[in-house]
Design a protein around this motif. Structure first.
Motif: not given
Length: 256
Positions: A235-256
């Motif tokens: 799955a990590f060869l597709t780039g999707e985990p990196q993209q979606h996990m970074r977006a998740f962490l960014s949203r989490k930081r914005d809420k904190s």
């Protein structure tokens, strides 16, 4: 290709397939079976498709079963040809690389229920009714009925297949035969919510997850675990985990 029995709609990555011109209860004859199977095979080669919704025309039935007027003329040889054709449709749905949602309004019987259980998600309205009445017309329930014991347990499967009585939507939900039951006037809205959610996920991840779910039906627990470890790494060869996990962490930081 112009089709008589299938109406196809497209809205971005969403494809809707509707069974039409098949009597009020959307009965499956050979022509309808072939057209639906071909539609799913074409979709399987379209990398832009994200999700498919399968439905019957109107609100009386999803699919009311296979065409008895056609089956009554069958013999052993033609009977095997007919049921292999229906099995081909069911496999085309299971092999479709994207999630398939069954919109279940009204009757869902026999071959129609086999088609429904090959879909990945089954959303029903309260008036939907489900059954496998083949024994009442002298034939066993076969092909993808074999999925029922795994989906709903041997006891519930035995009741459906041996007694041939229909069950209501509430019972189907309790047995795990459908995923949700929603008010009839909310059915399309709920399905739209699900298609939007699925379309927002990583395309490769969703396709990978469906492929794994189908493989797990036929694998030992150990085999499924080992196979999924490899798939996780791929799955990590597709780039999707990196993209979606970074977006998740960014949203989490914005809420904190």
């Amino acid at each position: 290709m112009e089709r008589r029995f299938v109406r196809q709609g497209r809205d971005g990555g969403l494809v809707t397939l509707e069974l039409i011109n098949s009597k009020p209860l959307n009965i499956l004859g050979s022509g309808a079976i072939d057209e639906l199977a071909e539609a799913f095979r074409e979709i399987s080669h379209d990398s832009d498709v994200r999700v498919v919704v399968l439905r019957g025309a109107g609100e009386q039935a999803f699919i009311g079963g296979a065409d008895i007027n056609e089956m009554v003329e069958l013999d052993r040889s033609t009977g095997e040809i007919f049921i292999r054709r229906l099995a081909g449709l069911c496999e085309a749905i299971r092999e479709c690389p994207v999630p398939v949602i069954a919109r279940l309004a009204g009757w869902c019987l026999g071959g129609g229920l086999e088609v429904a259980i090959c879909c990945d998600l089954r959303i029903a309205e309260p008036g939907a009714k489900f059954g496998m009445p083949e024994v009442a017309v002298g034939i066993p329930s076969v092909i993808h009925s074999a999925l029922l014991p795994v989906l709903i347990g041997a006891s519930h499967a035995g009741w459906l297949l041996l007694i041939g009585e229909t069950i209501d939507a509430a019972t189907a939900l309790g047995w795990g035969l459908v995923h949700e039951v929603v008010a009839a006037d909310e059915l399309d809205h709920r399905i739209a919510e699900l298609t939007t959610k699925l379309s927002g996920f990583g395309t490769s991840a969703v396709r990978q997850q469906k492929r794994l779910l189908n493989k797990w039906f036929e694998m030992s627990l150990h085999g499924a675990i080992e196979d999924s470890i490899e798939q996780f790494g791929l799955a990590f060869l597709t780039g999707e985990p990196q993209q979606h996990m970074r977006a998740f962490l960014s949203r989490k930081r914005d809420k904190s």
